[in-house]
Design a protein around this motif. Structure first.
Motif, PDB file in Angstrom:
ATOM      1  N   ALA A 112      -3.043  15.716   2.483  1.00 37.61           N
ATOM      2  CA  ALA A 112      -2.340  16.079   3.715  1.00 37.61           C
ATOM      3  C   ALA A 112      -1.078  16.868   3.420  1.00 37.61           C
ATOM      4  N   MET A 172       0.848  -1.204   0.000  1.00 41.37           N
ATOM      5  CA  MET A 172       0.000   0.000   0.000  1.00 41.37           C
ATOM      6  C   MET A 172       0.878   1.246   0.000  1.00 41.37           C
ATOM      7  N   SER A 212       2.229   4.621   1.038  1.00 42.99           N
ATOM      8  CA  SER A 212       2.090   5.264   2.340  1.00 42.99           C
ATOM      9  C   SER A 212       1.634   6.719   2.234  1.00 42.99           C
ATOM     10  N   LEU A 213       1.980   7.409   1.156  1.00 39.72           N
ATOM     11  CA  LEU A 213       1.502   8.783   1.016  1.00 39.72           C
ATOM     12  C   LEU A 213      -0.017   8.809   0.809  1.00 39.72           C
ATOM     13  N   PHE A 214      -0.496   7.879  -0.014  1.00 43.43           N
ATOM     14  CA  PHE A 214      -1.953   7.713  -0.175  1.00 43.43           C
ATOM     15  C   PHE A 214      -2.598   7.447   1.180  1.00 43.43           C
ATOM     16  N   THR A 215      -1.988   6.589   1.979  1.00 40.85           N
ATOM     17  CA  THR A 215      -2.560   6.240   3.278  1.00 40.85           C
ATOM     18  C   THR A 215      -2.616   7.445   4.211  1.00 40.85           C
ATOM     19  N   VAL A 216      -1.542   8.210   4.252  1.00 43.07           N
ATOM     20  CA  VAL A 216      -1.550   9.348   5.174  1.00 43.07           C
ATOM     21  C   VAL A 216      -2.492  10.443   4.683  1.00 43.07           C
ATOM     22  N   ASN A 217      -2.561  10.664   3.400  1.00 44.22           N
ATOM     23  CA  ASN A 217      -3.546  11.615   2.873  1.00 44.22           C
ATOM     24  C   ASN A 217      -4.957  11.213   3.285  1.00 44.22           C
ATOM     25  N   ASN A 218      -5.240   9.937   3.134  1.00 41.19           N
ATOM     26  CA  ASN A 218      -6.581   9.451   3.452  1.00 41.19           C
ATOM     27  C   ASN A 218      -6.870   9.540   4.954  1.00 41.19           C
ATOM     28  N   VAL A 219      -5.853   9.257   5.775  1.00 42.63           N
ATOM     29  CA  VAL A 219      -6.028   9.403   7.229  1.00 42.63           C
ATOM     30  C   VAL A 219      -6.383  10.853   7.569  1.00 42.63           C
ATOM     31  N   TRP A 220      -5.632  11.777   7.001  1.00 43.89           N
ATOM     32  CA  TRP A 220      -5.914  13.193   7.272  1.00 43.89           C
ATOM     33  C   TRP A 220      -7.346  13.545   6.874  1.00 43.89           C
TER      34      TRP A 220
END
Lengths: 412, 412, 412
Positions: free
Chosen positions: C234, C1, C3-11
């Motif tokens: 994010a 997965m 990780s930039l996609f993941t952190v953007n989505n978390v934000w």
């Protein structure tokens, strides 16, 4: 440092904070729906639950629930680690849980869950239970019963191996609390004035509806973490789906309860609206990660209708649950668990069977243990305050203080 | 864009939001533990602190605390940047702070901290201070005293070079507020009715205990950001350990204060339980990143006991602190700072010495500056409202409005 | 997965949760600034808005606002997807939105925005509107008007192509609500007792100022998500700048309104202080990502002054807006939108022109549609409760319950 590990852990820490915040939601809901004369008492219970619950989970629960399983016979190993958590090797690295969170995050997220079961009971027994008895119950239930049941599924115990599914705890958290609430309410008896001699049912209105409403909105917010964190990583697809199904079930549950109660009672009933939201949230919790939008709407609608019917039924069988905890957490917890066998990705007859086994076995264990605990308390220290104390309020008797001393109050 | 930089910055922004939210916690706590007739006044002070505090930190504080140090003689450089923040080159890139946050996040997180010191004072001086005098005090204390003291450690000043350790501000935030609270309470004198002529101590109960309780839970939530953000990155091991030690100290502090007060006063005292939680939180703040679970439990237990003893002692020496701010922020702030020399990874005699130097030097500076400010105010504009205003309430006199006009009230 | 996609989505998920939480802020603000006898009614409306708003956005709004545009003639396509969301291929992958969020996050974030417009109206029409009429209005306005207007800019419609800029919705959310509030207040008429026969203006004080204050602080917190999430990723530089400009405008707006009202009325007016904060927040919303710190201070100061003047003006023209919604959301929404042409990175005469076109066209459309809806309701089901119901309170008449039954109340 691995950035995916870091973001997963950040998400889990945020969800931990949100689950912690649910304790304010429960506190507001419970005091809002009961009388002002018992407000301090309810707040004291809730503060006790979150503090003692967390420490108990530190000392006992986490080890009991996860590393080995009490039931599966690693008792000696367990006692070695009884006092205090022990950080495993690699507990703070990506190796601990496939890079999804650290050992500390794991503990704290689970610890915040643990206290929830006792909080559910707190609302149902409000306004008449002895504080000391409730604290002893909390210690045993949060410290032992909850982690043992949890280990059956989340500790990869026998229910897990069977195929039982409970994503974030419709059964393992909400029903565990709900069954004990049922037993406690039965053993405690109703509040004075609830069921009258002529057979009519008295209305004992809650004293602060704004705070009760705030409680529900805070609980809904907390559910972003309760369900969102149960993905156990920040996986974008899974977490965002879970938030969507959670919110849609909440909205559907609320609207359903509002409309059913409007139809049944010809009244715009805010309490039903609020409890319908909670019912929808509890209902989606077992399968929030395997439902479609349409499934979530249907699960919410049914949960909302169940709330209205269950509240009415519980009244009719003369059980006095001041905040509707049994309807919300037990009835909708069962519904949500069974719904995993009916709707969504896992739906099948065999899955429905596993869900039924889970509901029945957890129910039996919780009924037995909570009965054993509360009945023992009843026969020893006593569980119910005196008639005078109940009438004058627990705040002044047990705590020597008023919740709102500057306001003139109606006593009832 | 670097994803680790992004997740670090996300975590710091969330912590910033949580620290901001603490201002609601302080507001609820302070109004809940005081009388309804002064509610608007307290809220006004708190809203002033967060708005003026943030603007002052924008215009003065951030530059004063970090880039250079006032004390070390870069006064001319400092005044160049006096009005408004100036984004440094690379301030929004991973180069600014090793990829941990941007310049803007840095400023906002620190800005949210800055206002906290004045908020601590706000509770202690409630119900009798003149609004104008308090606002002037806030401007000077938040705008100058807090950033100067902060620069000694966090601005890599002399205390930092000495070896003093204060992870998230037991001394640099909480004691800074606590010392000023002590001075202000001394110079203001007690509220009418607090200390009676016969030597007995009057009880002036808080008017809204549900909001006070909510305040403590919101503050606890805020501490996830206060301590969690003080890691200054989203490092999984460090942040998750900090949340665990923070929550465990809070729980231990609360239970300890509850049990000590039960033993001492034979009462289930919710106020003590709540202040014990805050004491545990303040106590762990200086060393939240270097303590074990067991250390956190011990630090919390001692903090909780200190709360009960300090509240009683402060009463006996005739200081009137309506919300217990001195006990929570000053006494537990000192305790937490010293505890870094006793427990955890840094424990040593020499560390204990550095901690003592920090406590004493910050204490001396804060006592002197806050005395200078408040004494000057007392001799010029005056710091205390008239007897009539105090008795009738500051809300109606200074603000021309009631907090709860639809409710019938008991005046006292 | 990724990780930039993941952190953007978390934000984005966190921002979604914060925007959801704004509904508690609005609820507290609205009940706090009105009378206790209408509290249940206001809470019911707010709970209806968040639940029905979310479901409507699920079934209608999201498809209407984004994939195609109603106005641009893809009506048939639209109806295909009318019932329920349909996950597009790659909707959960980084391909969906350049790795910034998933389809589900997109929907939920936008869904939380949608309900806000109706909430703004809710405050303005409080204490006299018929519940049924308000619910019908909400359904039409949230379900159709809001998404159509939104599609003009955020759905890349004609305003977007023109060059109109509205970062997070000074016009598209706040003015959309504000215009309808203006129309509704005009068609409803003032509350009994607001404008007296002798021409004087009655003061109808809010019943719970602590909750109103909490509402503003919760809204400010929510704005971290409202504006921070409108970056739609994010991105560290953009998100942190947005939080800084947002908070600084809020602080400046509050202080400005406090000082202007102190100058005008010689009173420390907490309500103005609070509405000034909200005015600053609404004012910065259109350009939070293109303003400097200094710009934000100036925009906030002007917004705060506008609040004081607008509240006074709205009173003088005999419009009765109990919570100041028109001043906050309409006046400051217009101001913030125009400010994008005056300050910050986009400032130019042509940009000012585009902003003016946006303000006028959205205003015309909202005035027309809200007038059509509310006037139709007035002539059919009626929009105003009976005089008796208004005087005795909507709670007891429409809901059969009191918000605070244990407290003795002053009726007025």
């Amino acid at each position: 440092m691995d950035s995916l590990f870091t973001v997963n852990n950040v998400w889990m820490m945020i969800c931990t904070a949100l689950v912690f915040f649910m304790h304010l939601g429960f506190s507001f809901l419970e005091i809002g729906l009961t009388r002002q004369k018992n407000t301090i008492n309810i707040l004291f219970k809730n503060i006790f639950i979150i503090t003692a619950g967390l420490l108990l989970y530190t000392i006992v629960g986490f080890n009991l629930m996860y590393p080995g399983s009490f039931i599966y016979g690693v008792l000696p190993d367990y006692f070695i680690d009884l006092f205090g958590l022990s950080l495993p090797e690699n507990g703070l690295t990506a190796e601990y849980a496939d890079g999804n969170y650290t050992y500390w995050t794991d503990f704290l997220f689970q610890g915040m869950f643990a206290a929830t079961a006792a909080t559910i009971v707190s609302g149902a027994v409000a306004e008449r239970i002895k504080l000391g008895a409730f604290m002893i119950f909390t210690i045993v239930y949060v410290g032992f019963v909850y982690p043992i049941v949890g280990s059956w599924k989340w500790g990869t115990g026998w229910l897990d191996q069977l195929g039982f599914y409970d994503f974030a705890g419709s059964t393992l958290v909400h029903s565990v609390g709900g069954w004990a609430a049922l037993v406690a309410v039965y053993l405690l008896g109703a509040r004075i004035g609830k069921f009258k001699k002529d057979g009519s049912i008295g209305v004992i209105p809650g004293h602060n509806i704004p705070l009760a409403t705030a409680g529900v909105l805070i609980l809904w917010l907390g559910w972003f973490g309760f369900n969102g964190g149960s993905v156990l990583s920040a996986d974008p697809g899974a977490t965002s789906l879970v938030l969507v199904t959670t919110c849609i079930a909440a909205a559907s549950g609320g609207l359903s309860a509002f409309l059913v109660s409007l139809f049944k009672y010809k009244q715009y009933d805010l309490s039903m609206f609020l409890n319908g939201i909670l019912g929808g949230l509890v209902g989606i919790t077992a399968g929030a990660d395997v439902m479609s939008v349409t499934d979530s709407i249907v699960i919410g609608i049914i949960a909302g209708a169940l709330i209205v019917l269950a509240v009415s039924l519980i009244d009719r069988i003369k059980l006095d649950d001041p905040v509707g905890a049994i309807a919300v957490h037990l009835i909708c917890g069962i519904w949500g668990t069974l719904a995993v066998g009916i709707f969504g990705d896992l739906a099948s007859w065999s899955q429905f069977g596993y869900q039924l086994v889970g509901v029945v076995s957890v129910g039996a264990f919780c009924l037995l243990t909570s009965f054993a605990i509360i009945y023992t308390l009843k026969k020893t220290v006593g569980i119910r305050v005196s008639k005078q104390e109940e009438q004058e309020g627990l705040d002044i008797h047990e705590h020597g203080m008023d919740a709102y001393p500057d306001f003139r109050l109606n006593q009832h």
